[in-house]
Design a protein around this motif. Structure first.
Motif, PDB file in Angstrom:
ATOM      1  N   ARG A 455      53.326  52.596  77.237  1.00 28.97           N
ATOM      2  CA  ARG A 455      52.289  52.745  76.226  1.00 28.97           C
ATOM      3  C   ARG A 455      50.902  52.785  76.867  1.00 28.97           C
ATOM      4  O   ARG A 455      50.068  53.641  76.527  1.00 28.97           O
ATOM      5  CB  ARG A 455      52.377  51.597  75.214  1.00 28.97           C
ATOM      6  N   THR A 456      50.645  51.884  77.807  1.00 27.45           N
ATOM      7  CA  THR A 456      49.355  51.851  78.499  1.00 27.45           C
ATOM      8  C   THR A 456      49.105  53.149  79.255  1.00 27.45           C
ATOM      9  O   THR A 456      47.991  53.695  79.241  1.00 27.45           O
ATOM     10  CB  THR A 456      49.300  50.661  79.467  1.00 27.45           C
ATOM     11  N   ARG A 457      50.135  53.659  79.901  1.00 25.63           N
ATOM     12  CA  ARG A 457      50.008  54.906  80.672  1.00 25.63           C
ATOM     13  C   ARG A 457      49.628  56.070  79.751  1.00 25.63           C
ATOM     14  O   ARG A 457      48.740  56.877  80.079  1.00 25.63           O
ATOM     15  CB  ARG A 457      51.335  55.195  81.379  1.00 25.63           C
ATOM     16  N   LEU A 458      50.267  56.163  78.607  1.00 31.15           N
ATOM     17  CA  LEU A 458      49.971  57.248  77.677  1.00 31.15           C
ATOM     18  C   LEU A 458      48.548  57.140  77.138  1.00 31.15           C
ATOM     19  O   LEU A 458      47.826  58.144  77.031  1.00 31.15           O
ATOM     20  CB  LEU A 458      50.967  57.230  76.522  1.00 31.15           C
ATOM     21  N   LEU A 459      48.117  55.926  76.804  1.00 26.10           N
ATOM     22  CA  LEU A 459      46.756  55.737  76.293  1.00 26.10           C
ATOM     23  C   LEU A 459      45.715  56.116  77.347  1.00 26.10           C
ATOM     24  O   LEU A 459      44.680  56.719  77.033  1.00 26.10           O
ATOM     25  CB  LEU A 459      46.555  54.293  75.844  1.00 26.10           C
ATOM     26  N   GLU A 460      45.977  55.783  78.599  1.00 25.95           N
ATOM     27  CA  GLU A 460      45.070  56.165  79.691  1.00 25.95           C
ATOM     28  C   GLU A 460      44.994  57.679  79.840  1.00 25.95           C
ATOM     29  O   GLU A 460      43.918  58.241  80.054  1.00 25.95           O
ATOM     30  CB  GLU A 460      45.525  55.517  80.992  1.00 25.95           C
ATOM     31  N   GLN A 461      46.129  58.347  79.717  1.00 26.33           N
ATOM     32  CA  GLN A 461      46.141  59.802  79.829  1.00 26.33           C
ATOM     33  C   GLN A 461      45.362  60.450  78.689  1.00 26.33           C
ATOM     34  O   GLN A 461      44.612  61.408  78.899  1.00 26.33           O
ATOM     35  CB  GLN A 461      47.591  60.305  79.836  1.00 26.33           C
ATOM     36  N   ILE A 462      45.537  59.923  77.485  1.00 27.09           N
ATOM     37  CA  ILE A 462      44.823  60.481  76.321  1.00 27.09           C
ATOM     38  C   ILE A 462      43.316  60.255  76.464  1.00 27.09           C
ATOM     39  O   ILE A 462      42.508  61.144  76.191  1.00 27.09           O
ATOM     40  CB  ILE A 462      45.362  59.853  75.034  1.00 27.09           C
ATOM     41  N   ALA A 463      42.939  59.046  76.925  1.00 28.48           N
ATOM     42  CA  ALA A 463      41.522  58.761  77.113  1.00 28.48           C
ATOM     43  C   ALA A 463      40.905  59.660  78.164  1.00 28.48           C
ATOM     44  O   ALA A 463      39.771  60.151  78.015  1.00 28.48           O
ATOM     45  CB  ALA A 463      41.352  57.288  77.512  1.00 28.48           C
ATOM     46  N   ALA A 464      41.633  59.902  79.271  1.00 28.24           N
ATOM     47  CA  ALA A 464      41.119  60.773  80.334  1.00 28.24           C
ATOM     48  C   ALA A 464      40.976  62.213  79.846  1.00 28.24           C
ATOM     49  O   ALA A 464      40.025  62.915  80.203  1.00 28.24           O
ATOM     50  CB  ALA A 464      42.067  60.714  81.534  1.00 28.24           C
ATOM     51  N   LYS A 465      41.903  62.646  78.997  1.00 30.27           N
ATOM     52  CA  LYS A 465      41.864  64.026  78.473  1.00 30.27           C
ATOM     53  C   LYS A 465      40.691  64.213  77.524  1.00 30.27           C
ATOM     54  O   LYS A 465      40.077  65.282  77.451  1.00 30.27           O
ATOM     55  CB  LYS A 465      43.177  64.349  77.773  1.00 30.27           C
ATOM     56  N   ASN A 466      40.373  63.157  76.761  1.00 34.08           N
ATOM     57  CA  ASN A 466      39.305  63.242  75.763  1.00 34.08           C
ATOM     58  C   ASN A 466      37.932  62.845  76.303  1.00 34.08           C
ATOM     59  O   ASN A 466      36.924  62.908  75.570  1.00 34.08           O
ATOM     60  CB  ASN A 466      39.645  62.355  74.555  1.00 34.08           C
ATOM     61  N   LYS A 467      37.885  62.444  77.546  1.00 36.02           N
ATOM     62  CA  LYS A 467      36.604  62.014  78.146  1.00 36.02           C
ATOM     63  C   LYS A 467      35.659  63.194  78.282  1.00 36.02           C
ATOM     64  O   LYS A 467      36.043  64.251  78.806  1.00 36.02           O
ATOM     65  CB  LYS A 467      36.867  61.380  79.508  1.00 36.02           C
ATOM     66  N   PRO A 468      34.434  63.051  77.808  1.00 34.61           N
ATOM     67  CA  PRO A 468      33.456  64.161  77.917  1.00 34.61           C
ATOM     68  C   PRO A 468      33.238  64.540  79.376  1.00 34.61           C
ATOM     69  O   PRO A 468      33.113  63.671  80.242  1.00 34.61           O
ATOM     70  CB  PRO A 468      32.185  63.597  77.291  1.00 34.61           C
ATOM     71  N   LYS A 469      33.155  65.828  79.616  1.00 33.94           N
ATOM     72  CA  LYS A 469      32.908  66.296  80.983  1.00 33.94           C
ATOM     73  C   LYS A 469      31.411  66.450  81.256  1.00 33.94           C
ATOM     74  O   LYS A 469      30.639  66.749  80.376  1.00 33.94           O
ATOM     75  CB  LYS A 469      33.632  67.627  81.206  1.00 33.94           C
TER      76      LYS A 469
END
Length: 469
Positions: A455-469
Motif C-alpha cells: 500500500r505504501t509503495r503504491l501511494l508513493e508511486q501515485i504521489a510521484a506521478k502527480n507531483k508538479p514538474k
C-alpha cells in the motif's frame, strides 16, 4: 405388366438422377466454419491466426477484407483449384503500423463447388473483430515475504500493467498457484493496471524451490519474473514410532470400515491389511477430496484483505502432534507403514469448542474416511484452514464464518487415537507448516507487513506521478 416395369425403372432412374444432382452437383449445404470458439479477442500480430472451413463438395474460393472504422485497408480473392474438403485461411496482417487497442474488422467469405445459385455455389461469411495488442504485460513486485522455508509458505503482492489480462500464475518450479486481484480502498489505479496477491507454498515433498510470476494476456503475450526469496532448506521433520495395539485396532478399524461404504471389515485378511487400507488408500482418497475443494471452490473474494491473526482455534491447548512428523507404525514389532503428518494436533478438554480466528467461507463440510468429521474454511488468496476429527459441527458449505464463531467441537472421529483437533493450513491444496501460521511474529513479518508495504509503495508511486514538474 411390361409397361409397369418400365415405369418403375424410369422412376428409379429419375430418383437416382435427382439424388445425384441434388446432393453432389446442386447440394445446398454451406461451408462450415469450425474455429469460432477458439478465436481470440486480441492479436499480437506475431502468431498466425487460422480460420478452418470444411465442405463435402470442396472449397472453391475465398475472400478476405480488413476494415478499420468502416474503411477497407486490404482485400484479396483466391480460387482454390484442388477442391479441398477442409481448408484453413491464415488472416493477413495489416500492412500499416497500428496502435495497441485498435480494433480491426475481418470479413471472410468462403464458397464451395456446388452448382447452386447459378453455379456460384454455397457461401459462408464470417465477421471477426480483433483488438491489436503487441505489448507484453509489465510485472512489478510491490512487496513480499522476506523468505520462504521448505514445508512453509510466503505471500506476495504485485502489480500488472496490460490492456487485457488472461492468466496470472505463480510457480514454485513444480506446482502452480493462481493469483487473485486485490484492491486497496483508498487507491484507484488506471484501467490497464491491477494489483494481484497470492500465497505460494513450498511443499514438504519438494526438495527445490524456484519461484516465479507468469502472466499471459489475451493476445498470448507473455511475461515472467523470478521470485528470489531467500530460502531455508531445512524442514521441521520429527521422527516418531507408533505401536499399534491389537485391541485398539479391533475396535477402531471395525468402526472406521463400517463408515466406508465400499468395503467391509471381513473383506481383509487381517488387521495389517485393514490398517494399510485406512492409512494409505483412505488417506489418498481424503487428499483427493481436499485438493478438489481447495482448488475448485475457492473464489476471488478475500476475507483477509488487510491482514490476519495467528490460527489458534483451541483455547488452552497443548500440542500432541507436530506438522512434518514422520510417523512409522508397527504391529507386533513389525513395520507396517510410514507417513508424514501434515497438520498440527491440538488437545484440550473433551468436546472442546473450536473457534474461528480468521474470517472465511465454508468450502467443505463432510465425513472423510481418515480425517473423520471435517470442515474446511477458505480465507482468501488461495489460503484455507482444515479442522478434522471433530465430534460435531453445525456448519454447512457456503456458510460465512466470522472471527469468534464456533467451527465445531473436538473429537476422535476418523483415524484418531483420542479426543483432539487436527488443524491443517492449505495453500491451494498443499499443506504447509502450521507452526508458521500459529506464530504471531511470522504472521506479522510475512503477511501483514506485506499488505502495508504494498500500500505504501503504491501511494508513493501515485504521489510521484502527480507531483508538479
Amino acid at each position: 405388366m411390361k409397361n409397369i416395369i418400365i415405369g418403375l425403372v424410369v422412376v428409379c432412374l429419375g430418383g437416382v438422377a435427382y439424388l445425384i444432382l441434388n446432393f453432389f452437383v446442386f447440394e445446398r449445404q454451406k461451408p462450415v466454419f469450425q474455429s469460432q470458439s477458439s478465436l481470440p479477442t486480441h492479436w499480437n500480430l506475431k502468431d498466425d491466426l487460422v480460420l478452418q472451413f470444411s465442405d463435402e463438395s470442396g472449397i472453391r474460393s475465398y475472400s478476405v477484407e480488413i476494415l478499420l472504422d468502416s474503411q477497407t485497408l486490404f482485400s484479396e480473392n483466391e480460387v482454390v483449384l484442388n477442391k479441398p474438403k477442409k481448408f484453413g485461411i491464415s488472416l493477413p496482417k495489416p500492412l500499416t503500423e497500428l496502435k495497441d487497442g485498435t480494433t480491426l474488422q475481418y470479413k471472410i467469405c468462403v464458397s464451395d463447388w456446388s452448382n447452386v445459385n447459378f453455379f456460384a455455389g454455397n457461401t459462408t461469411c464470417v465477421d471477426v473483430s480483433l483488438i491489436i495488442d503487441t505489448s507484453t504485460p509489465q510485472i512489478e513486485i510491490l512487496a513480499r515475504s522476506p523468505k520462504i522455508s521448505r514445508s512453509g509458505s510466503a505471500f506476495v503482492l504485485f502489480k500488472v500493467k496490460d490492456i487485457a489480462l488472461d492468466s496470472v500464475i505463480l510457480s514454485n518450479g513444480k506446482n502452480e498457484f493462481r493469483a487473485f486481484r486485490h484492491t486497496f480502498d483508498d487507491i484507484v489505479l488506471p484501467p490497464d493496471e491491477a494489483v494481484f496477491g497470492a500465497f505460494i507454498a513450498w511443499p514438504l515433498e519438494n526438495v527445490l524451490f524456484e519461484g516465479s510470476i507468469n502472466v499471459v494476456d489475451k493476445a498470448s503475450n507473455k511475461s515472467r519474473i523470478l521470485l528470489n526469496f531467500p530460502k531455508n532448506l531445512s524442514a521441521p521433520i520429527r521422527k516418531s514410532n507408533i505401536r499399534l495395539k491389537p485391541e485398539f485396532l479391533e475396535s477402531k478399524l471395525r468402526t472406521l470400515l463400517d463408515q466406508i461404504s465400499d468395503v467391509q471389515y471381513d473383506d481383509f485378511a487381517d488387521d495389517r491389511e485393514r490398517f494399510l487400507f485406512i492409512n494409505e488408500r483412505a488417506r489418498s482418497k481424503d487428499l483427493e477430496q481436499i485438493l478438489e475443494a481447495t482448488t475448485t471452490t475457492i473464489s476471488n473474494k478475500s476475507y483477509i484483505s488487510s491482514g490476519i491473526v495467528p490460527f489458534t482455534p483451541l483455547k488452552n491447548a497443548i500440542v500432541v502432534g507436530y506438522f512434518g512428523d514422520e510417523r512409522s507404525y508397527y504391529l507386533n514389532k513389525d513395520f507396517v507403514s510410514a507417513v508424514y503428518h501434515m497438520g498440527l494436533d491440538l488437545a484440550s478438554v473433551r468436546n472442546a469448542p473450536i473457534f474461528a480466528t480468521n474470517g472465511g467461507v465454508v468450502i467443505m463440510r463432510q465425513y472423510l474416511g481418515l480425517h473423520g468429521n471435517t470442515a474446511i474454511v477458505y480465507h482468501g488468496f488461495g489460503l484455507s484452514s482444515l479442522y478434522a476429527h471433530m465430534s460435531d459441527s453445525t456448519l454447512k458449505v457456503g456458510d460465512e464464518v466470522k472471527v469468534g464463531d464456533i467451527i465445531g467441537y473436538t473429537g476422535s472421529s476418523g483415524w484418531a487415537f483420542g479426543d483432539h483437533l487436527h488443524l491443517e493450513i492449505l495453500v491451494q491444496g498443499y499443506a504447509v507448516s502450521v507452526q508458521e501460521w500459529a506464530n504471531p511474529k511470522w504472521i506479522e513479518e510475512n503477511i501483514n507487513a506485506v499488505f502495508e508495504q504494498a500500500r505504501t509503495r503504491l501511494l508513493e508511486q501515485i504521489a510521484a506521478k502527480n507531483k508538479p514538474k
